[in-house]
Structures are given as C-alpha cells and as structure tokens.
Design a protein around this motif. Structure first.
Motif, PDB file in Angstrom:
ATOM      1  N   ARG A 212       6.710  -6.235   4.242  1.00 34.55           N
ATOM      2  CA  ARG A 212       5.147  -5.932   3.696  1.00 34.55           C
ATOM      3  C   ARG A 212       4.717  -4.652   4.172  1.00 34.55           C
ATOM      4  NH1 ARG A 212       5.516  -8.759  -0.468  1.00 34.55           N
ATOM      5  NH2 ARG A 212       5.140 -11.016  -0.136  1.00 34.55           N
ATOM      6  N   GLY A 213       5.571  -3.810   5.057  1.00 38.12           N
ATOM      7  CA  GLY A 213       4.860  -2.436   5.439  1.00 38.12           C
ATOM      8  C   GLY A 213       4.780  -1.526   4.392  1.00 38.12           C
ATOM      9  N   GLU A 241      -0.155   0.213  11.135  1.00 34.57           N
ATOM     10  CA  GLU A 241      -1.147  -0.067   9.984  1.00 34.57           C
ATOM     11  C   GLU A 241      -2.146   1.054   9.908  1.00 34.57           C
ATOM     12  OE1 GLU A 241      -4.032  -3.659  10.139  1.00 34.57           O
ATOM     13  OE2 GLU A 241      -2.779  -4.146   8.663  1.00 34.57           O
ATOM     14  N   SER A 246      -6.632  -1.229   4.972  1.00 35.81           N
ATOM     15  CA  SER A 246      -5.618  -2.544   5.255  1.00 35.81           C
ATOM     16  C   SER A 246      -6.011  -3.108   6.676  1.00 35.81           C
ATOM     17  CB  SER A 246      -4.110  -2.156   5.427  1.00 35.81           C
ATOM     18  OG  SER A 246      -3.617  -2.173   3.948  1.00 35.81           O
ATOM     19  N   ASN A 366       7.554  -4.709   9.830  1.00 36.34           N
ATOM     20  CA  ASN A 366       6.046  -4.682   9.693  1.00 36.34           C
ATOM     21  C   ASN A 366       5.402  -6.017  10.613  1.00 36.34           C
ATOM     22  OD1 ASN A 366       3.763  -5.829   7.667  1.00 36.34           O
ATOM     23  ND2 ASN A 366       3.329  -3.730   8.714  1.00 36.34           N
ATOM     24  N   HIS A 471       0.588  -1.909   1.434  1.00 33.48           N
ATOM     25  CA  HIS A 471       0.309  -2.733   2.460  1.00 33.48           C
ATOM     26  C   HIS A 471      -0.805  -3.839   1.963  1.00 33.48           C
ATOM     27  CE1 HIS A 471       0.547  -4.756   6.104  1.00 33.48           C
ATOM     28  NE2 HIS A 471      -0.436  -4.086   6.875  1.00 33.48           N
TER      29      HIS A 471
END
Ligand SMILES: Cc1cc2nc3c(=O)[nH]c(=O)nc-3n(C[C@H](O)[C@H](O)[C@H](O)COP(=O)(O)O)c2cc1C
Ligand code: SF4
Ligand code: FES
Length: 564
Positions: A212-213, A241, A246, A366, A471
């Motif tokens: 999900r990174g 992040e 995000s 992530n 992301h």
C-alpha cells in the motif's frame, strides 16, 4: 532470530555495509557508529564539525546529512514552528496561512525572527492533519484550523482535531482494531509457537496482498525474494508517509500500534529476521511515541524479546525517526538515512531484498500493508482475497482532505466508483463549494476532473487516466484556486523535495517551477514538454518519473496549455 530447527534463519555473519559507500567503509574500518549521526544532529546545539570530531568521522560524513535533511538544515530559534505548505493545507486556505503565520511570528519561512531572535518558521510538506488543515507543529505540539496564526499567538484556543475513521468495506481489516474492536496479537502467539514460514507465505500468497506504499508490489514475492539471500535479514516498516493528503499510517501508528507491531513480527518471522525497525517521519512525533510505548508493552507481555512463547525466537523491534525529507520514504533513500547517510535514492539493482540495510537482505513494507497481515493470518488469505476487485484484492484506506464535507479516513474495497467516495462518504465539498479538481495518490499520483469521478477506485483504472492510486490520499480543490496556483504548488513541492541525486529530476523540477511561475512564465510549450519528457524518461526513481504525469493530468483537468 535464533532458529531451533525452524525454517526462519540465515547465517550468523555480522551485518555488512554497502561495499560502494566510502563513509560506511570508513566507519566499519574504524568502528565508528556513523548511523548515530542523525541522532546526534538532533541535539539542539549540535554543530556538524563537533559531531564529526566526537565520532571520529570526516567532517563531510556529518556535513552530508546535516545539510540534506530539512530538520537539520533549517534555522532554529527558541520557538520553532513547522507550518505545512502542502496540497491539502494549500487547498484549505488558498495558500494564505503561510504568510499569516510568518507575519504573526515575525519570521519568514527559513529564518529566525529579527525582532527577538526567538521564533523560527520552517515550511514543511504535510503533517498528517490534511483533514483539518492548515496545520502546524510548534516543537512537537500540533495545532490546526483556519485560525492557525491566532492559535499560535494565543488569541484563539489551540485545536488538535482527531480524524474521523470509518469502515465502508464489508469487514474492517486494517481498521479492525480502531472501529471493529478486534484485539491485536491474536495470530502471532500461534505462529511463533508452532507456525512455519511456509504456512505464512501460503496465506499471504492466497490473499494476493499488494503493498500500500504506492508501488503496489506483491507482498509475498517481496518476502520470498529476501528469503533467497543469506541472512542476517531485517524488516523495516515504512512509516514515512510523505504524500500530502494521506494520514492513514499516522492514524494506525497512533491509535493501533500493536497491530502494526504484530504484522511486523509476523513479517520478521517469515523472512527469518531477528530485527524489525519502524521508521517514523519526524513530522509525526506523537506516532513515534505511541509506537515506542507499544514496543515496550509488547516486550513486557512477551510478544517480543528473547525466546518468544518458548519458541527459541529472539525478536527485537526498534523505532527510528526521519529528519524531514519526502524522498526518504523511497525505500533505498530510507535505508541510506538509517545508515546515517544523506537520504538519497540508491541505484537499483541490487534491490533491498538482496542488499539493503548495511548490506543485509532487507524487506521494506508500508505501515498499512503490515497492518493488514494479522487479519489475513487470523481470518485466512482466501477471506482477504474475497474482498475488493479482481486483481486488486482486500481493502484500502482512502483519506479525504479538509475541503470535503466529511473529511476522514475510510476503509473501502477497491473497485467502487470514486464518486461514491467523494459524494456519499465525503459528503461532497463543504460550505457549498464546487469541486474543481481531485488529486488522487499525492504528488506522484494524478488529478481527475469532476466529470471523471465514475472511474472505479483501482490502480488499473487510474493508470489508464494518467493517474495512480498511490497511498490513496484524496485532496479536493475548489473553485477558489486557479489551475496556475495548483500547478505552482505542485512544482514548488517537487523542487523542494527532489533528493538531487540525478540531474533530470534535480534540474527538471527547478526548470518546471520556473516555467510555471518564475520569470518568463509560461515559457515556450516545446520547452515545457521537453522538461517533462526528460524527467519521465531519464530520472533515477519514481519521483522524477511520476511528477510529469501528475503535471500533465493537472493541466488536462484545468485546461492549461503547454504542459502536454
Ligand atoms: C519518492 C518516493 C517516496 C515514497 N514514500 C513512501 C512513503 O512515505 N511510505 C511508503 O510506505 N512508501 C513510500 N514509497 C514507496 C517505497 O519505496 C516502497 O515501495 C514501499 O515502502 C514498500 O512497501 P509496500 O510494498 O508495502 O508498499 C515511496 C516511493 C517513492 C519513489
Ligand atoms: S528522480 Fe529525483 S528524487 Fe529520484 S533519485 Fe533522481 S533526484 Fe532523487
Ligand atoms: S497536513 Fe498539510 S497537506 Fe497534510
């Protein structure tokens, strides 16, 4: 990790360092802990030459990180305020708050005030308060809201708003603890006591979990790749992040850090790593504190440490902090930062799975990816694969920015129309404003116009539109901002955050910013296209390669000429 007849370990060789790096070679030869340089520079009175002398390192070894990372390079008064100038905060105030804060504190960003020599303002790019911006951190104390300058002057009460978190998927997965009340550490005891690496790989493989990174790489393939190289190995949870818009990783680290630690422990076990590291950006001081607290609790409860559940497994997890650099979220730049070097991107191959932190096979995942792992091991990989869309399984947490009627983090299944997210979950825009453009996936993602919202929320569909899920941050821009203003903010971000390692991006982002807003703007269309083409084709990493796509999609949505 000590393995007793279990398929979890590699060799006992001491950690090596990347052979090509001269400072690492120097440090190894003389036993100097170069990786402690960032920690020492964090001291308020740290002078690079003094740090170099204390560690017995060449001055350049300390000058490098101290001039690279924004936290070390920015001038600091006794009252230091970091103010966010990135997309969601820019959209919230139409860019006015930076000037207001600077005027209130008497210091323009990047300086210490001349009035009393005490206040300093540092413009930073995202503090994870995108749902209630504009935002600032005074020291480690956050505040956010339209009256930011008044809050900082004590004329209005300080606000530290809490983000709304909702589950709109069939079941909560990464938000299982936050909204579902599901306790962490349910899967780990069984795996540690009697599981095998092969069993875990089978479940993660069946889940078809993808990172999900931003890059969407298969998690099982990444873990298998690291297993192919001899240890010792290490797993890093990427909590950098940096994407403005995000904030899910921040929420997970602050509100359910044990779920992340359980996912990290399972990843370490599976690849035979005795060490896990949670890398937290310095803009998230509260998250770093919560993860540290959770590590201590997990050690006290016997989830981590020596001989976990009598299994012979020794597993340590530590927390490391960033120092203000967007590109340090890129996995090889992150590893450089952890080694005490400048946070620039390394050429690949070799990939981290082969030669990562100090030359060891390294998995970087992530935070949101790792937070899904306990649920998968508890409920089964097939159950996870039953969620989402074909080819894009499971769930994703979409973060909505301050301009929405109901900003917050929503766990959804890929494949639903983006319009549902924007209108049904987000409640459209606040104050009767009109959506002019939607930025999806941060500065390496892309822009959609209001008429394009029927697209499914999926990597594949967004890629066809020149965007990317990234992301899964969504920043709404309303009619108050022009395309030129949004473009200027994007190029300013790109120029400030380029790590400078390769010239197509280092020079291209500067030229792009000048051609968009500097002297001579708008500049010949042919020159603008050439800058974008050169960056997209010749940059070393996805930063330089993806910014042109974001610029082009923005120009398409706003009808700006010359950026095709
Ligand atoms: C410029 C740049 C910045 C990145 N920033 C982050 C980040 O802040 N957090 C993150 O997890 N991945 C980030 N990535 C992606 C990482 O390089 C890496 O693919 C990811 O951490 C792997 O985890 P995953 O497989 O679980 O997605 C970034 C990539 C690039 C090119
Ligand atoms: S593309 Fe940009 S961020 Fe990536 S290595 Fe080159 S200069 Fe650094
Ligand atoms: S807090 Fe400003 S963009 Fe995220």
């Amino acid at each position: 990790m000590t393995a007793q007849g279990r398929d979890v370990n590699g060799s006992d060789d001491p950690p090596g360092r990347t052979a090509q790096d001269p400072f690492s070679r120097y440090a190894r030869r003389f036993g100097r802990p170069i990786e402690t340089v960032p920690q020492m520079l964090r001291g308020t009175d740290a002078v690079p030459a003094a740090v170099a002398s204390a560690l017995g390192l060449p001055a350049a070894a300390v000058e490098g990180p101290s001039s690279f990372f924004a936290d070390f390079a920015a001038p600091r008064g006794t009252r230091h305020v970091r103010v966010c100038g990135a997309a969601a905060c820019f959209a919230a105030s139409a860019g006015r708050h930076l000037g207001e804060v600077a005027a209130a504190l008497g210091a323009v960003p990047g300086t210490v005030s001349v009035n009393d020599g005490g206040a300093s303002v540092q413009e930073v790019r995202c503090l994870g308060y995108c749902y209630s911006g504009p935002a600032a951190l005074e020291g480690d104390r956050p505040c956010a809201g339209g009256d930011l300058a008044d809050q900082l002057l004590g004329r209005a009460p300080r606000q530290d708003p809490v983000a709304e978190v909702q589950c709109r998927s069939r079941v909560p997965v990464v938000t299982a603890g936050i909204v579902g009340g599901e306790q962490p550490w349910q899967a780990w005891p069984r795996i540690a006591a009697s599981g095998t690496s092969r069993d875990v790989l089978a479940e993660i493989g069946a889940s078809r979990l993808r990172g999900r990174g931003g890059a969407g790489f298969s998690t099982v393939r990444k873990w298998q790749a690291a297993l192919a190289y001899p240890g010792p190995r290490v797993v890093v949870a990427n909590g950098d992040e940096g994407d403005p818009g995000s904030y899910v990783d921040r929420l997970l680290m602050e509100r359910d850090p044990h779920r992340l630690l359980e996912g990290l422990a399972i990843a370490c076990f599976t690849v035979g790593a005795a060490e896990g590291i949670v890398f937290v950006r310095s803009e998230y001081p509260h998250a770093a504190a919560e993860v540290r607290r959770a590590v201590a609790e997990a050690e006290a409860a016997g989830q981590l440490g020596a001989d976990v559940y009598g299994s012979g497994i020794d597993l340590r997890i530590r927390v490391a902090e960033g120092a203000g650099s967007y590109v340090s979220g890129e996995e090889t730049a992150l590893l450089n930062g952890l080694e005490g070097l400048r946070g620039v991107v390394r050429p690949r191959p070799p990939y981290p799975a082969e030669r990562g932190l100090f030359g060891r096979p390294t998995v970087v995942n992530n935070v949101e990816t790792l937070a899904a792992v306990p649920w998968i091991l508890q409920h089964g990989g097939e159950a996870y694969a039953g969620l989402g869309a074909r080819g894009e399984t499971g769930t994703v947490v979409v973060c909505l920015s301050e301009r929405f009627g109901r900003p917050g983090a929503y766990e959804v299944e890929p494949g639903l129309p983006i319009r549902r997210v924007v209108e049904e979950f987000g409640g459209g825009l606040r104050d009767g404003a009109t959506l002019r453009a939607l930025q999806v996936g941060g500065p390496l993602g892309g822009f959609l116009g209001p008429e394009e919202l029927d697209l499914p929320l999926s990597e594949a569909a967004l890629a066809e539109h020149g965007a990317a899920l990234g992301h899964a941050g969504m920043v709404a821009f309303d009619q108050r901002l022009t395309g030129e203003q949004v473009l200027g903010n994007l190029w300013a971000f790109a120029e400030a955050e380029s790590c400078g390692q390769c010239s197509p991006c280092r020079v291209g982002t500067r030229l792009g910013r000048m051609l968009a807003s500097g002297p001579g703007a708008p500049g010949p269309a042919e020159r603008r296209s050439r800058v974008l083409d050169t960056m997209a084709e010749a940059s070393l990493c996805a930063f330089g390669r993806r910014v042109p796509a974001a610029v082009r999609s923005l120009a398409r949505v706003y009808g700006l000429a010359g950026w095709s």
